[in-house]
Design a protein around this motif. Structure first.
Motif, PDB file in Angstrom:
ATOM      1  N   LYS A 151     -39.485 -17.466  10.582  1.00  0.00           N
ATOM      2  CA  LYS A 151     -39.984 -16.111  10.372  1.00  0.00           C
ATOM      3  C   LYS A 151     -41.000 -15.774  11.454  1.00  0.00           C
ATOM      4  O   LYS A 151     -41.903 -16.549  11.753  1.00  0.00           O
ATOM      5  CB  LYS A 151     -40.631 -16.014   8.984  1.00  0.00           C
ATOM      6  CG  LYS A 151     -41.090 -14.631   8.627  1.00  0.00           C
ATOM      7  CD  LYS A 151     -41.492 -14.493   7.173  1.00  0.00           C
ATOM      8  CE  LYS A 151     -42.640 -15.400   6.852  1.00  0.00           C
ATOM      9  NZ  LYS A 151     -43.222 -15.141   5.533  1.00  0.00           N
ATOM     10  N   GLN A 152     -40.826 -14.604  12.055  1.00  0.00           N
ATOM     11  CA  GLN A 152     -41.689 -14.167  13.150  1.00  0.00           C
ATOM     12  C   GLN A 152     -42.969 -13.540  12.593  1.00  0.00           C
ATOM     13  O   GLN A 152     -43.073 -13.236  11.405  1.00  0.00           O
ATOM     14  CB  GLN A 152     -40.950 -13.152  14.023  1.00  0.00           C
ATOM     15  CG  GLN A 152     -39.633 -13.665  14.596  1.00  0.00           C
ATOM     16  CD  GLN A 152     -39.824 -14.848  15.527  1.00  0.00           C
ATOM     17  OE1 GLN A 152     -40.611 -14.785  16.464  1.00  0.00           O
ATOM     18  NE2 GLN A 152     -39.117 -15.932  15.261  1.00  0.00           N
ATOM     19  N   ALA A 153     -43.941 -13.309  13.462  1.00  0.00           N
ATOM     20  CA  ALA A 153     -45.234 -12.763  13.053  1.00  0.00           C
ATOM     21  C   ALA A 153     -45.118 -11.336  12.541  1.00  0.00           C
ATOM     22  O   ALA A 153     -45.900 -10.906  11.696  1.00  0.00           O
ATOM     23  CB  ALA A 153     -46.214 -12.823  14.224  1.00  0.00           C
ATOM     24  N   ASP A 154     -44.114 -10.583  13.017  1.00  0.00           N
ATOM     25  CA  ASP A 154     -43.959  -9.195  12.583  1.00  0.00           C
ATOM     26  C   ASP A 154     -42.926  -9.049  11.459  1.00  0.00           C
ATOM     27  O   ASP A 154     -42.384  -7.979  11.232  1.00  0.00           O
ATOM     28  CB  ASP A 154     -43.585  -8.308  13.768  1.00  0.00           C
ATOM     29  CG  ASP A 154     -42.270  -8.726  14.410  1.00  0.00           C
ATOM     30  OD1 ASP A 154     -41.809  -9.844  14.140  1.00  0.00           O
ATOM     31  OD2 ASP A 154     -41.720  -7.921  15.186  1.00  0.00           O
ATOM     32  N   GLU A 155     -42.648 -10.120  10.730  1.00  0.00           N
ATOM     33  CA  GLU A 155     -41.690 -10.108   9.634  1.00  0.00           C
ATOM     34  C   GLU A 155     -42.365 -10.546   8.342  1.00  0.00           C
ATOM     35  O   GLU A 155     -43.416 -11.182   8.358  1.00  0.00           O
ATOM     36  CB  GLU A 155     -40.505 -11.027   9.937  1.00  0.00           C
ATOM     37  CG  GLU A 155     -39.675 -10.582  11.126  1.00  0.00           C
ATOM     38  CD  GLU A 155     -38.574 -11.562  11.488  1.00  0.00           C
ATOM     39  OE1 GLU A 155     -37.558 -11.094  12.025  1.00  0.00           O
ATOM     40  OE2 GLU A 155     -38.723 -12.771  11.244  1.00  0.00           O
ATOM     41  N   PHE A 156     -41.756 -10.189   7.229  1.00  0.00           N
ATOM     42  CA  PHE A 156     -42.259 -10.607   5.926  1.00  0.00           C
ATOM     43  C   PHE A 156     -41.080 -10.925   5.014  1.00  0.00           C
ATOM     44  O   PHE A 156     -39.947 -10.513   5.267  1.00  0.00           O
ATOM     45  CB  PHE A 156     -43.136  -9.508   5.298  1.00  0.00           C
ATOM     46  CG  PHE A 156     -42.358  -8.303   4.845  1.00  0.00           C
ATOM     47  CD1 PHE A 156     -41.972  -8.169   3.521  1.00  0.00           C
ATOM     48  CD2 PHE A 156     -42.011  -7.299   5.735  1.00  0.00           C
ATOM     49  CE1 PHE A 156     -41.253  -7.057   3.101  1.00  0.00           C
ATOM     50  CE2 PHE A 156     -41.304  -6.195   5.328  1.00  0.00           C
ATOM     51  CZ  PHE A 156     -40.912  -6.065   4.006  1.00  0.00           C
ATOM     52  N   HIS A 206     -37.603  -9.316   6.283  1.00  0.00           N
ATOM     53  CA  HIS A 206     -37.493  -7.989   6.881  1.00  0.00           C
ATOM     54  C   HIS A 206     -38.551  -7.829   7.967  1.00  0.00           C
ATOM     55  O   HIS A 206     -39.557  -8.532   7.978  1.00  0.00           O
ATOM     56  CB  HIS A 206     -37.741  -6.895   5.824  1.00  0.00           C
ATOM     57  CG  HIS A 206     -36.725  -6.858   4.738  1.00  0.00           C
ATOM     58  ND1 HIS A 206     -35.507  -6.252   4.884  1.00  0.00           N
ATOM     59  CD2 HIS A 206     -36.752  -7.339   3.468  1.00  0.00           C
ATOM     60  CE1 HIS A 206     -34.829  -6.356   3.756  1.00  0.00           C
ATOM     61  NE2 HIS A 206     -35.568  -7.019   2.882  1.00  0.00           N
ATOM     62  N   HIS A 207     -38.326  -6.850   8.828  1.00  0.00           N
ATOM     63  CA  HIS A 207     -39.326  -6.464   9.815  1.00  0.00           C
ATOM     64  C   HIS A 207     -40.437  -5.704   9.090  1.00  0.00           C
ATOM     65  O   HIS A 207     -40.211  -5.077   8.052  1.00  0.00           O
ATOM     66  CB  HIS A 207     -38.690  -5.585  10.899  1.00  0.00           C
ATOM     67  CG  HIS A 207     -39.609  -5.311  12.039  1.00  0.00           C
ATOM     68  ND1 HIS A 207     -40.363  -4.170  12.086  1.00  0.00           N
ATOM     69  CD2 HIS A 207     -39.901  -6.036  13.154  1.00  0.00           C
ATOM     70  CE1 HIS A 207     -41.098  -4.192  13.186  1.00  0.00           C
ATOM     71  NE2 HIS A 207     -40.830  -5.313  13.853  1.00  0.00           N
ATOM     72  N   ARG A 208     -41.642  -5.727   9.638  1.00  0.00           N
ATOM     73  CA  ARG A 208     -42.793  -5.050   9.019  1.00  0.00           C
ATOM     74  C   ARG A 208     -42.547  -3.558   8.804  1.00  0.00           C
ATOM     75  O   ARG A 208     -43.114  -2.960   7.895  1.00  0.00           O
ATOM     76  CB  ARG A 208     -44.044  -5.227   9.878  1.00  0.00           C
ATOM     77  CG  ARG A 208     -44.687  -6.561   9.722  1.00  0.00           C
ATOM     78  CD  ARG A 208     -45.588  -6.536   8.508  1.00  0.00           C
ATOM     79  NE  ARG A 208     -46.047  -7.895   8.265  1.00  0.00           N
ATOM     80  CZ  ARG A 208     -46.338  -8.356   7.074  1.00  0.00           C
ATOM     81  NH1 ARG A 208     -46.249  -7.586   6.030  1.00  0.00           N
ATOM     82  NH2 ARG A 208     -46.731  -9.586   6.918  1.00  0.00           N
ATOM     83  N   SER A 209     -41.684  -2.957   9.582  1.00  0.00           N
ATOM     84  CA  SER A 209     -41.388  -1.535   9.412  1.00  0.00           C
ATOM     85  C   SER A 209     -40.672  -1.254   8.087  1.00  0.00           C
ATOM     86  O   SER A 209     -40.625  -0.115   7.645  1.00  0.00           O
ATOM     87  CB  SER A 209     -40.550  -1.017  10.583  1.00  0.00           C
ATOM     88  OG  SER A 209     -39.294  -1.656  10.596  1.00  0.00           O
ATOM     89  N   GLN A 210     -40.108  -2.277   7.451  1.00  0.00           N
ATOM     90  CA  GLN A 210     -39.414  -2.120   6.178  1.00  0.00           C
ATOM     91  C   GLN A 210     -40.322  -2.346   4.972  1.00  0.00           C
ATOM     92  O   GLN A 210     -39.873  -2.264   3.834  1.00  0.00           O
ATOM     93  CB  GLN A 210     -38.229  -3.096   6.105  1.00  0.00           C
ATOM     94  CG  GLN A 210     -37.157  -2.825   7.124  1.00  0.00           C
ATOM     95  CD  GLN A 210     -36.500  -1.477   6.897  1.00  0.00           C
ATOM     96  OE1 GLN A 210     -36.148  -1.128   5.788  1.00  0.00           O
ATOM     97  NE2 GLN A 210     -36.372  -0.705   7.966  1.00  0.00           N
ATOM     98  N   CYS A 236     -39.967  -4.751  -0.042  1.00  0.00           N
ATOM     99  CA  CYS A 236     -39.285  -3.971   0.999  1.00  0.00           C
ATOM    100  C   CYS A 236     -38.884  -2.599   0.484  1.00  0.00           C
ATOM    101  O   CYS A 236     -38.922  -2.335  -0.717  1.00  0.00           O
ATOM    102  CB  CYS A 236     -38.059  -4.735   1.507  1.00  0.00           C
ATOM    103  SG  CYS A 236     -36.693  -4.840   0.343  1.00  0.00           S
TER     104      CYS A 236
END
Length: 98
Positions: A65-70, A79-83, A94
């Motif tokens: 999981k990347q830093a900009d994901e949750f 998901h990406h933080r935008s979601q 989400c």
């Protein structure tokens, strides 16, 4: 059942004069047109040719999981933080689950 409305209708006299063979043929036509439910039950255990994938390996590179994901705490998908829709009790949810 499809009905041909252009064919002439039989009167009561015509029905009384039908032969035994014609009546038996009509009865057998009705029996063969019914759907057999048991045929559908056997389809679940049907194995298609070439469908054996037991020797196949999945070659996919899994990324952490990347830093900009949750991880959504409702559907447990990453998901990406935008979601991100909201946080419920400190847990991210989400947009799809909101």
């Amino acid at each position: 059942m499809a009905t041909d409305y252009d064919t002439p209708r039989k009167t009561d006299d015509d029905v009384d004069n039908d032969s035994i063979e014609e009546l038996k043929a009509r009865r057998s036509d009705k029996v063969t047109s019914s759907v057999d439910i048991e045929d559908f039950d056997g389809a679940e255990s049907l194995e298609l040719p070439g469908a054996d994938l037991s020797n196949e390996e999945l070659a996919v590179r899994v990324l952490p999981k990347q830093a900009d994901e949750f991880t959504c705490m409702s559907c447990f998908l990453v998901h990406h933080r935008s979601q991100l829709a909201r946080e419920k009790n400190g847990q991210p949810i989400c947009r799809d689950c909101d």
